[in-house]
Design a protein around this motif. Structure first.
Motif, short mmCIF file in Angstrom:
data_model
loop_
_atom_site.label_atom_id
_atom_site.label_comp_id
_atom_site.label_asym_id
_atom_site.label_seq_id
_atom_site.Cartn_x
_atom_site.Cartn_y
_atom_site.Cartn_z
N LYS A 119 -6.51 12.23 20.14
CA LYS A 119 -5.14 11.87 20.49
C LYS A 119 -4.32 13.12 20.81
O LYS A 119 -3.38 13.51 20.09
CB LYS A 119 -4.51 11.05 19.37
CG LYS A 119 -5.14 9.65 19.25
CD LYS A 119 -4.59 8.86 18.09
CE LYS A 119 -5.01 7.40 18.16
NZ LYS A 119 -6.45 7.17 18.30
N GLU A 120 -4.71 13.75 21.89
CA GLU A 120 -4.02 14.93 22.43
C GLU A 120 -4.52 15.13 23.85
O GLU A 120 -5.44 14.44 24.30
CB GLU A 120 -4.35 16.18 21.60
CG GLU A 120 -5.82 16.60 21.72
CD GLU A 120 -6.08 18.07 21.41
OE1 GLU A 120 -5.13 18.83 21.19
OE2 GLU A 120 -7.27 18.46 21.41
N ASP A 125 -0.31 9.43 27.04
CA ASP A 125 0.45 9.03 25.86
C ASP A 125 0.46 10.11 24.77
O ASP A 125 1.19 10.01 23.80
CB ASP A 125 -0.06 7.70 25.30
CG ASP A 125 -1.57 7.66 25.11
OD1 ASP A 125 -2.27 8.59 25.59
OD2 ASP A 125 -2.07 6.70 24.49
N TYR A 126 -0.38 11.11 24.92
CA TYR A 126 -0.38 12.28 24.04
C TYR A 126 -0.49 13.52 24.93
O TYR A 126 -1.53 14.18 24.97
CB TYR A 126 -1.54 12.23 23.05
CG TYR A 126 -1.46 11.09 22.06
CD1 TYR A 126 -0.71 11.21 20.89
CD2 TYR A 126 -2.13 9.90 22.29
CE1 TYR A 126 -0.63 10.17 19.97
CE2 TYR A 126 -2.07 8.84 21.39
CZ TYR A 126 -1.33 8.98 20.23
OH TYR A 126 -1.25 7.95 19.33
N PRO A 127 0.57 13.84 25.68
CA PRO A 127 0.48 14.88 26.72
C PRO A 127 0.37 16.32 26.23
O PRO A 127 -0.01 17.20 26.99
CB PRO A 127 1.77 14.68 27.52
CG PRO A 127 2.73 14.09 26.54
CD PRO A 127 1.90 13.22 25.64
N GLU A 128 0.66 16.54 24.95
CA GLU A 128 0.64 17.91 24.43
C GLU A 128 -0.70 18.24 23.76
O GLU A 128 -1.39 17.36 23.26
CB GLU A 128 1.77 18.12 23.41
CG GLU A 128 3.16 17.83 23.97
CD GLU A 128 3.51 18.71 25.15
OE1 GLU A 128 3.14 19.91 25.11
OE2 GLU A 128 4.14 18.22 26.10
N THR A 129 -1.02 19.53 23.73
CA THR A 129 -2.19 20.01 22.99
C THR A 129 -1.80 20.19 21.53
O THR A 129 -0.79 20.84 21.23
CB THR A 129 -2.68 21.35 23.57
OG1 THR A 129 -3.06 21.16 24.93
CG2 THR A 129 -3.88 21.87 22.79
N ASP A 130 -2.58 19.60 20.63
CA ASP A 130 -2.26 19.62 19.20
C ASP A 130 -3.28 20.49 18.47
O ASP A 130 -4.33 20.02 18.04
CB ASP A 130 -2.29 18.18 18.66
CG ASP A 130 -1.92 18.10 17.19
OD1 ASP A 130 -1.74 19.15 16.54
OD2 ASP A 130 -1.82 16.96 16.67
N ASN A 131 -2.95 21.77 18.30
CA ASN A 131 -3.88 22.69 17.66
C ASN A 131 -3.96 22.49 16.14
O ASN A 131 -4.92 22.94 15.52
CB ASN A 131 -3.48 24.14 17.96
CG ASN A 131 -3.89 24.56 19.36
OD1 ASN A 131 -4.91 24.11 19.88
ND2 ASN A 131 -3.08 25.40 19.99
#
Length: 534
Positions: A508-509, A518-524
């Motif tokens: 979900k990133e 729907d999850y356009p950002e990178t989630d580190n």
């Protein structure tokens, strides 16, 4: 990931008492760059059998145009190549794997040249080209835009000449034979000899990718994900299956087979223009046309949506005609067959599924989670590419990991010195052999669904839709026992598509080639990690 019904262990019924047997020290499944590299290396330690489901040269390697990324220029360094690869991989590359493959690459490419591979030269020096994501010109090529074919034919010649290597063409490997998490070979079907059990001390998967699960793809018809499917049924761990790379530029002529317009066209100065003739890449990325592939593919899709057009265009009209024709003879020929003169006309292009970044999880020796089973090339997930493959790193990876798999398999046989010990096996799949299904229609529907719902852009609603449709098709395809390649390929494609969608729903990133609207950002914090399924 949503719990799915586990696939049947074997696709067909077979009995060792009534099936013909073949014996070899090392079985190599696949005849592309990785498979042949593995076979040639393993042949120094014992007998090798290469099986391939079509002609020996019908594979993704033979269609590769761009070249091989390798540190052979005096001004280039391993560290520079590593940095470019790690940057493209967006936090998910295995640094040790990148270092090994990039460092070992020059040695293996020099060996290819010794075998007779003729890479393009000027004044007896290799010509280097720069591609998107590379900070330095390090791509070597052959015959302008036919690198894969040159490399493939070179290795085929070496393999055919080796006394320890046998080759079975038109042989479809249906499933791996395993017991207690140990691989003992495979069940295969030969176009003339029928079903056979191939017993091997070591088995190497080199079956390539799965591009055919998508409607738009650069891959040949044989790329149906068979290796991933059979490995998963056997219990092998898979990794990062959500990462499918879409090549930004394939020739788009409605109704025609998609043909790759190599990234080196942009490396040589090609400009991307939209329907209105406007250059658009500079507004999406500072490297413009030389941005990483995921950026270019997503940018082209946005531009197609904004202009409500089926494609964009590559403009190479500003490049000298003689140079253009000499540099891209195959592209010139293909485009001319559709009435396009690349020196005078814009080339219509759009993205297509190109490369499976994830695959069968392997360690630094190309070993899978199943004992005595190896995987190399596109079917394997080495960690080299992370979330986005750097252009022309795939041939390099296939060459090096094939060599590593073959060497480790050969050495392990030499160390153990065990004889082949086939055992009695009787598998009754218990599935219906009667089928009224239109397999071609299901296959085409699957490809369209995957392109629409699990393609360049993804979201939860469309992934759920894909999951439900695939489960529905599986409910009346997977309970059939087929006796032909069309049926087996469809069952493999359905399973691989299920896996891609399942992995894509879980992450979900947005990262690299996996873009979720729907999850356009990178989630580190949550997702700078691999997805693994067994």
């Amino acid at each position: 990931m949503k719990k799915q019904k586990e696939p049947k262990r074997y696709l067909i019924s077979f009995d060792s008492n009534t099936t013909s047997h073949v014996f070899t020290d090392v079985l190599v499944i696949g005849s592309g760059l990785a498979g042949l590299s593995a076979a040639i290396q393993a042949a120094g330690y014992g007998s090798v059998l290469v099986v391939t489901k079509d002609k020996i040269d019908e594979n993704n390697t033979a269609y590769a145009q761009g070249g091989i990324a390798v540190v052979l220029s005096a001004h280039d360094t391993v560290m520079k190549h590593m940095k470019d690869t790690l940057d493209a991989g967006q936090g998910l590359c295995n640094t040790a794997a990148v270092r090994t493959i990039v460092s070992e690459g020059p040695k293996q490419v020099k060996k290819l040249i010794e075998y007779g591979a003729a890479f393009d030269k000027e004044d007896d020096h290799l010509i280097f080209t720069q591609e998107g994501g590379h900070s330095f010109p390090r791509i070597i090529r052959a015959q302008g835009d036919s690198t894969g074919r040159e490399v493939e034919h070179t290795l085929i010649h070496v393999a055919r000449e080796h006394q320890n290597i046998k080759i079975f063409e038109h042989t479809f490997t249906i499933d791996l034979i395993t017991r207690d998490n140990i691989c003992h070979g495979a069940v295969a079907w030969h176009i003339k000899k029928g079903t056979m059990l191939i017993w091997a001390k070591r088995t190497i998967l080199a079956t390539g990718g799965c591009g055919q699960v998508y409607r738009e793809t650069t891959n040949p018809d044989v790329a149906t994900g068979d290796g991933v499917a059979m490995a998963y049924r056997a219990g092998a761990a898979l990794q990062d299956m959500e990462f499918i790379q879409f090549h930004p530029t394939t020739l788009y002529i409605a109704g025609a087979v998609r043909f790759l317009i190599t990234e080196t066209v942009r490396g040589e100065g090609g400009i991307l223009r939209n329907k209105k003739g406007v250059r658009f890449m500079p507004k999406y990325h500072p490297q413009a046309e030389l941005a990483p592939r995921d950026v270019v593919s997503q940018s082209i899709l946005k531009e197609m949506q904004k202009t409500d057009h089926t494609n964009v265009y590559i403009d190479v009209r500003h490049i000298a005609k003689d140079r253009l024709y000499a540099r891209f003879p195959k592209i010139k020929e293909i485009c001319a067959s559709f009435g396009i003169d690349i020196a005078k006309d814009l080339i219509p292009v759009r993205p297509s599924a190109h490369y499976m970044i994830g695959g069968v999880k392997v360690n630094r020796f190309s070993r899978t989670s199943i004992q005595q089973l190896y995987a190399c090339g596109e079917v394997a997930c080495t960690g080299m590419h992370g979330a986005n493959r750097l252009g022309s790193n795939s041939l390099l990876e296939g060459l090096v990991t094939g060599h590593m798999a073959g060497a480790d398999a050969g050495k392990s046989i030499q160390r153990t010195k065990r004889e082949l010990m086939p055992y009695a096996v009787h598998e009754s799949v218990g599935l219906s052999k009667i089928s009224w299904l239109d397999l071609h229609d299901i296959g085409n529907s699957l490809k369209s669904l995957m392109w629409r719902d699990a393609g360049i852009e993804r979201d939860e609603r469309h992934l759920l839709e894909a999951e439900e449709m695939i489960e529905m098709w599986c409910s009346y395809v997977m309970d059939k026992e087929f006796s032909n390649t069309i049926g087996w390929e469809l069952q493999n494609m359905l399973l691989v598509s299920q896996l891609i969608v399942s992995f894509a729903r879980k992450r979900k990133e947005s990262r690299g080639v996996h873009h979720r609207t729907d999850y356009p950002e990178t989630d580190n914090i949550q997702w700078k990690k691999h997805t693994i399924k067994k």
